[in-house]
Write a protein that holds these residues in place. Structure first.
Motif, PDB file in Angstrom:
ATOM      1  N   ASP A 179       0.843  -1.193   0.000  1.00  0.00           N
ATOM      2  CA  ASP A 179       0.000   0.000   0.000  1.00  0.00           C
ATOM      3  C   ASP A 179       0.883   1.249   0.000  1.00  0.00           C
ATOM      4  O   ASP A 179       2.035   1.192   0.424  1.00  0.00           O
ATOM      5  N   ASP A 180       0.331   2.359  -0.462  1.00  0.00           N
ATOM      6  CA  ASP A 180       1.053   3.646  -0.451  1.00  0.00           C
ATOM      7  C   ASP A 180       2.406   3.520  -1.128  1.00  0.00           C
ATOM      8  O   ASP A 180       3.374   4.158  -0.705  1.00  0.00           O
ATOM      9  N   ASP A 202       0.338   5.244  -4.595  1.00  0.00           N
ATOM     10  CA  ASP A 202      -0.317   6.148  -3.651  1.00  0.00           C
ATOM     11  C   ASP A 202      -1.052   7.278  -4.368  1.00  0.00           C
ATOM     12  O   ASP A 202      -0.624   7.761  -5.412  1.00  0.00           O
ATOM     13  N   LYS A 203      -2.143   7.724  -3.740  1.00  0.00           N
ATOM     14  CA  LYS A 203      -2.970   8.761  -4.368  1.00  0.00           C
ATOM     15  C   LYS A 203      -2.242  10.091  -4.524  1.00  0.00           C
ATOM     16  O   LYS A 203      -2.621  10.912  -5.354  1.00  0.00           O
ATOM     17  N   GLU A 236      -4.735   4.177  -6.551  1.00  0.00           N
ATOM     18  CA  GLU A 236      -5.791   4.665  -5.657  1.00  0.00           C
ATOM     19  C   GLU A 236      -5.950   6.166  -5.864  1.00  0.00           C
ATOM     20  O   GLU A 236      -5.083   6.825  -6.439  1.00  0.00           O
TER      21      GLU A 236
HETATM   22 CA    CA Z   1      -2.663   5.548   0.289  1.00  0.00          CA
END
Ligand code: CA
Ligand code: C2E
Ligand code: CA
Ligand code: CA
Length: 278
Positions: A179-180, A202-203, A236
Motif C-alpha cells: 500500500d502507499d 499512492d494517491k 488509488e
Molecule cells: Ca494511500
C-alpha cells in the motif's frame, strides 16, 4: 507508532487538560466501540481497468464517537496502535469484511477479493496468522478471496520476520499488496525479497498524473517495474476520467477512487455493484 500522536486529539480540544482528558475518554470509547456498535466498515470498489469490471473491494474502518461524531481513521488508528486495542479491532475488521464478502458472494455479486488493511502492531503480532485463519474459517471464505494491504515501512521494520510472514500468507493462498507504494522508501531492492502480489500507487502521485511531469514519471515507472517483476499494479485516488484514461493507456491493471465511488456502507455498495457499468 507514536508519530502523529499529538495531532490525534488536538482536533477535539485546544485546552491541554481537556485534551488529556479527552484522550483517555476517547481510549475508553474506542475500547467499548465494538460492543456499542460504534465501529463500521465502509467499502470502496476496485475496477479492472482493461475490462472495466468490478474486481474487488477495499474495506475501510470508521468510528462514530458518541460525543464527537465521525472520527477519521488517520486520527484513531494511531490511538488503537499505541494502546494495543488495534489487535481486537483488527480481528473484528477481518471477520466483518470476510463475512460481508460471503454475503455478497451468496447474493451472486461477482467480487474477486476483499482487501483489508493491516497496521504495524497487527503485522508484528505473533497470533496474526492464527487470527487470519480463524476469520477465514468463521466466514467460510476461501483464502484466495482475501487480500492484505501492508505499507512499505511496516515490512522494512524487521525484514527477516516480514519475509517469513509473507511466505506463510502466500502458502495459504492469501494475496498481499504493498500500500502507499512510493511514499516510504527510496530503495527498491526489498521488492526482490518480499513475496508480494501487487503494488498500490499512492494517491499523492495519482493526483498529478495528468499534469505534473514528476508524478507522471513515477506512475509510469511504477507500472512498468511492477509488470517487469510480475506484479499487478493498482492506482488509488482516481477522481476523474483523465486520470482513469491515463492509467488505462499506460497499462495499469486496476483503479480505485471517487471517480467510481467513495467508500460506502455495505447496503449502498450492494446497490452500487448491481447497477454499475462503465
Ligand atoms: Ca494511500
Ligand atoms: P489507505 O489504506 O491508503 O486508504 C486510502 C484512503 O484514501 C482512504 O481514506 C479512502 O477513503 C481515501 N480515498 C479513496 N478514494 C479517494 C479519492 O479518490 N481521492 C482521495 N483524495 N481519497 C480517496 P480513509 O478511509 O480515511 O483511511 C485512511 C487510512 O487509514 C488508510 O489509508 C489506512 O492507512 C488507514 N485505515 C483505514 N481503514 C483501516 C483498517 O480497517 N485497518 C487499518 N489498520 N488501517 C485502516
Ligand atoms: Ca489501503
Ligand atoms: Ca495508508
Amino acid at each position: 507508532a507514536k508519530a502523529g500522536g499529538k495531532s490525534c486529539y488536538s482536533v477535539f480540544n485546544s485546552n491541554m487538560h481537556a485534551e488529556a482528558m479527552s484522550r483517555l475518554q476517547i481510549e475508553a470509547e474506542l475500547n467499548r466501540g465494538i460492543e456499542q456498535n460504534n465501529f463500521v466498515l465502509v467499502y470502496q470498489p476496485q475496477i479492472d481497468l482493461q475490462n472495466k469490471a468490478l474486481l474487488g473491494v477495499e474495506a475501510l474502518v470508521r468510528f462514530y464517537h458518541p460525543k464527537y461524531g465521525l472520527m477519521s481513521p488517520l486520527k484513531f488508528i494511531p490511538i488503537l496502535e499505541d494502546t494495543g486495542i488495534i489487535i481486537k479491532i483488527g480481528e473484528w475488521i477481518l471477520q466483518t469484511a470476510l463475512k460481508q464478502l460471503k454475503k455478497w458472494q451468496d447474493e451472486g455479486l461477482s467480487i474477486k477479493h476483499v482487501a483489508v488493511n493491516l497496521s504495524a502492531t497487527q503485522f508484528r503480532n505473533k497470533h496474526l496468522l492464527e487470527s487470519v485463519k480463524e476469520a477465514l474459517t468463521m466466514s467460510g471464505v476461501a483464502a484466495e478471496y482475501l487480500e492484505l494491504e501492508l505499507t512499505e515501512s511496516l515490512l522494512l521494520e524487521d525484514t527477516e520476520s516480514a519475509v517469513r510472514t509473507l511466505k506463510q500468507f502466500k502458502d495459504m493462498g492469501i494475496r498481499v499488496t504493498i500500500d502507499d507504494f512510493g511514499t516510504g522508501y527510496s530503495s527498491l531492492s526489498y521488492l526482490r525479497r518480499f513475496p508480494v502480489d501487487s503494488l498500490k500507487i499512492d494517491k499523492s502521485f495519482i493526483k498529478g498524473v495528468v499534469s505534473e511531469p514528476e508524478d507522471i514519471a513515477i506512475t509510469v515507472a511504477t507500472i512498468d517495474m511492477a509488470h517487469a517483476l510480475g506484479l499487478n499494479v493498482i492506482a488509488e485516488g482516481v477522481e476523474n476520467e483523465e486520470q482513469r484514461d491515463f492509467l488505462r493507456d499506460h497499462g495499469c491493471d486496476c483503479a480505485q477512487g471517487y471517480f467510481y465511488s467513495p467508500p460506502i456502507n455495505h447496503e449502498d455498495f450492494s446497490k452500487w455493484a448491481t447497477t454499475y457499468r462503465e
